[in-house]
Design an enzyme around this catalytic site. Structure first.
Site, PDB file in Angstrom:
ATOM      1  N   ASP A  65       0.812  -1.214   0.000  1.00  0.00           N
ATOM      2  CA  ASP A  65       0.000   0.000   0.000  1.00  0.00           C
ATOM      3  C   ASP A  65       0.851   1.272   0.000  1.00  0.00           C
ATOM      4  OD1 ASP A  65      -2.021  -1.838   0.308  1.00  0.00           O
ATOM      5  OD2 ASP A  65      -2.896  -0.915   2.095  1.00  0.00           O
ATOM      6  N   HIS A 210       3.714  -2.422   3.037  1.00  0.00           N
ATOM      7  CA  HIS A 210       3.709  -1.062   2.500  1.00  0.00           C
ATOM      8  C   HIS A 210       4.914  -0.811   1.604  1.00  0.00           C
ATOM      9  CE1 HIS A 210       0.864  -0.722   5.838  1.00  0.00           C
ATOM     10  NE2 HIS A 210       0.319   0.247   5.129  1.00  0.00           N
TER      11      HIS A 210
HETATM   12 NI    NI Z   1      -2.570   3.208   3.361  1.00  0.00          NI
END
Ligand code: NI
Length: 258
Positions: A65, A210
């Protein structure tokens, strides 16, 4: 396992009766029929587009992400290429507008590129039309950059309610949650990160990671090697969706199963 989904259902339900709720954390176990639970409380339409892991398959979906980032995305793409792993990136629309070539490179390398809203906002604070415009703006940015409109989205921070799922559906998006969150965002010690993933990982898992976290990139080769040695196969969200639809058909039809 059921308890987790039930807790979630109750938390979502709490919103409908006006109880205060800061956050709906979504860590469904593979196998919990989150779709059924969300439908039960009216948060999802009959054909509701929410993806959770398929526990009957020995697969793991790696999801990254918050990118793209010019400093880290190229390295992440190189690492994934070297490991021969296809992953799913949930990108932030305004970052895609800044660095469209990175989103393009993700698609060109065969990864899924999904929508993580335009501004990376907490969707619980927005009205349904506002959520739709967040998703639409990010869809537009991704389409401008890659020539392709995304099929998947993930609400920032896993914060969502029925409005967010419906807004996503209206923009043609499947909401993709996760089953495992090792908390890489807080940049823990790489060993701790590996331990957490090791403890949590199950078949059909969707791992939340991430783009832009050095620790995550540091552990990636070891993580992939370890999970492969245990027989796991890495899939994208597109593959996860295709597999879950195939499984549903095997069980007598998508509508029956979901
Ligand atoms: Ni996010």
């Amino acid at each position: 396992m059921v308890g987790i989904a039930l807790t979630l259902a109750l938390e979502v339900a709490a919103q409908f009766v006006g109880l205060p709720l800061a956050r709906v954390p979504i860590f469904p176990e593979p196998g919990v029929d989150l779709r059924a639970e969300l439908r039960l409380i009216g948060a999802l339409r009959e054909d509701g587009k929410v993806i959770v892991g398929a526990p009957e398959r020995k697969t793991i979906a790696l999801t990254f992400d918050d990118g793209p980032h010019p400093k880290t995305t190229p390295r992440l793409l190189r690492e994934l290429d070297a490991l021969d792993v296809k992953a799913s990136f949930f990108v932030v629309g305004k970052m895609v507008d800044k660095y469209p070539w990175l989103a393009r490179a993700e698609v060109a390398a065969g990864h899924d590129v999904g929508n993580h809203t335009y501004d990376h906002v907490n969707l619980n604070n927005l009205t349904e039309p506002q959520i739709e415009s967040e998703y639409r703006a990010a869809n537009d940015a991704i389409e401008r950059a890659t020539g392709t409109r995304p099929r998947f989205c993930r609400p920032p921070g896993g914060r969502f309610d029925s409005d967010a799922i419906r807004a996503a559906e209206d923009e043609g998006l499947w909401t993709v949650l996760w089953t495992d969150d090792p908390g890489d965002f807080a940049r823990p010690d790489p060993k701790l990160l590996v331990d957490r993933i090791d403890r949590q990982m199950k078949s059909g898992g969707i791992l939340l990671l991430h783009d832009g976290i050095p620790q995550t990139m540091d552990i990636l080769p070891q993580l992939v090697k370890e999970l492969r040695s245990r027989g796991y196969r890495f899939v994208t969200c597109s593959e996860l969706l295709a597999e879950s639809q195939r499984t549903a058909l095997d069980h007598g039809g998508i509508n029956k199963r979901r």
